[in-house]
Enzyme design. Structure first.
Site, PDB file in Angstrom:
ATOM      1  N   ARG A  83       0.830  -1.210   0.000  1.00  0.00           N
ATOM      2  CA  ARG A  83       0.000   0.000   0.000  1.00  0.00           C
ATOM      3  C   ARG A  83       0.865   1.262   0.000  1.00  0.00           C
ATOM      4  NH1 ARG A  83      -4.455   0.483   4.573  1.00  0.00           N
ATOM      5  NH2 ARG A  83      -2.608   0.985   5.800  1.00  0.00           N
ATOM      6  N   LYS A 185      -2.505   6.676   1.220  1.00  0.00           N
ATOM      7  CA  LYS A 185      -2.343   7.082   2.623  1.00  0.00           C
ATOM      8  C   LYS A 185      -1.385   8.268   2.664  1.00  0.00           C
ATOM      9  CE  LYS A 185      -2.088   4.807   7.124  1.00  0.00           C
ATOM     10  NZ  LYS A 185      -3.267   5.477   7.687  1.00  0.00           N
ATOM     11  N   GLU A 221     -16.164   6.224   4.881  1.00  0.00           N
ATOM     12  CA  GLU A 221     -15.378   5.684   5.983  1.00  0.00           C
ATOM     13  C   GLU A 221     -15.299   6.701   7.112  1.00  0.00           C
ATOM     14  OE1 GLU A 221     -11.169   5.046   5.390  1.00  0.00           O
ATOM     15  OE2 GLU A 221     -11.110   6.453   3.732  1.00  0.00           O
TER      16      GLU A 221
END
Ligand code: PLP
Ligand code: COI
Length: 341
Positions: A83, A185, A221
């Site tokens: 990720r 992220k 989210e």
């Protein structure tokens, strides 16, 4: 030699504790240097660093767990490496070889062994790998130099109370644009969430829930965790969207719910005006672990799921199984655990 670290593990929150060592590797002229552990927790970087002005930086979060028999293990660090590299590709930053990432995490845990909370304290060692664009620069363009760092800190629960339910409020702000950086992220997503978070906390909610930025009809989210719900007919459902962070905990829970609990699972649309289809709901993430959601306030009305004070039975089973895998009391799927020897 082991030294005594004076920490009351069971009282820890999700806060920074300076540990002894962090790992640093530098990228220049097309390659990463060998990297090393250092004691200084300050970084000295150019005032022109792209990380400072244009947000060219990304990070990860994973944990080391002490097992019931005293081993230390990492949970799916290969997924964090993958990720991080996806975030790097989105921000035109150099990728870190997966083995280098995992080796750095292992070195950091081993060199800070005294800070790894013992089994049964409710605390864990949180690892924060990150990459920042550095070097002298002014224009909006990728940096010529980068720093990869992994530091760690012992932590307790992210949301107060751990397995105690918390309430969230639906935010009127967007966390990410439909084809923006929501799935990466990157720090900018979090900078933008500080104000909505503060407004939620000021209203006595634990955090806010974001809706999809295009239509504001579907749950995306939480600020620092993914959402899941359990329908009245026992389906585990979690939102599918290009603008949410693909949570490693969420994908682990999709597997656990199906293979360990025998539930039907689905990644799909979760409409905010249909949340009464869920009998339980939760937030999941490395820091959040599984936090039961007591209720969600939307347009001035609080919708309560199972209870505002008690965790629901399926959420509890998911929590016990996931934590069992992480702490070594439940057999993990192949490849999920990396022991720190
Ligand atoms: N969503 C956001 C915005 C996050 O910051 C995090 C934390 O990493 C998560 C979800 C959960 O992801 P993971 O389970 O990989 O920690
Ligand atoms: C994590 O769960 O690892 C996170 O990064 C969430 C938050 C602390 C930013």
């Amino acid at each position: 030699m082991s030294k005594t670290v004076n920490i009351d593990w069971s009282k820890l929150g999700f806060t920074y504790t300076k540990t002894d060592f962090r790992y640093i590797s530098k990228w220049k002229d097309g390659s990463w240097d060998e990297g090393a552990l250092v004691e200084d927790n300050n970084l000295c970087i150019s005032e022109g660093s792209t990380a400072l002005h244009y947000g060219q930086q990304c990070f990860e979060g994973l944990k080391a767990y002490t097992t019931v028999d005293g081993k230390i293990q990492l949970f799916r660090p290969d997924q964090n490496a993958k990720r991080l590299n996806k975030s790097c590709r989105r921000l035109l930053m150099p990728e870190i070889p997966e083995e280098k990432f995992i080796d750095a995490c292992i070195q950091v845990v081993k060199s800070n062994r005294d800070y790894v909370p013992p089994y049964g304290t409710g605390a864990t060692l949180y690892l924060r790998p990150f990459i920042i664009g550095v070097g002298d620069n002014l224009g909006v363009k990728p940096a010529n130099e980068y720093i990869f760092c992994v530091f760690c800190s012992p932590v307790g629960p992210y949301f107060k109370g751990g397995l105690a339910p918390v309430n969230f409020i639906v935010s009127e702000y967007d966390r990410a644009a439909p084809f923006g950086t929501g799935a990466a992220k990157v720090g900018g997503n979090y900078a933008g969430s500080l104000l909505p978070h503060k407004e939620a906390v000021d209203k006595k909610f634990a955090d806010c829930i974001y809706l999809d930025p295009a239509t504001h009809t579907k749950i995306e989210e939480v600020g620092a965790a993914n959402f899941f719900g359990i329908t009245k007919d026992n389906k585990f459902i979690t939102p599918k969207s290009l603008s949410i962070l693909p949570s490693i905990t969420k994908y682990s829970l999709l597997h656990v719910a199906k293979e360990y609990l025998g539930l039907e699972v689905e990644e799909g649309d979760v409409y905010i005006d249909k949340i009464d289809e869920f009998k339980e709901a939760g937030a999941c993430g490395t820091a959040a672990v599984i936090t039961p959601i007591g209720g969600i306030e939307y347009k001035g009305k609080l919708h309560v799921f199972h209870s505002e004070t008690e965790v629901g039975p399926i959420t509890k089973k998911l929590y016990d199984t996931l934590c069992g895998i992480q702490f070594g009391t439940v057999k993990a799927p192949e490849g999920w655990i990396v022991e720190v020897k």
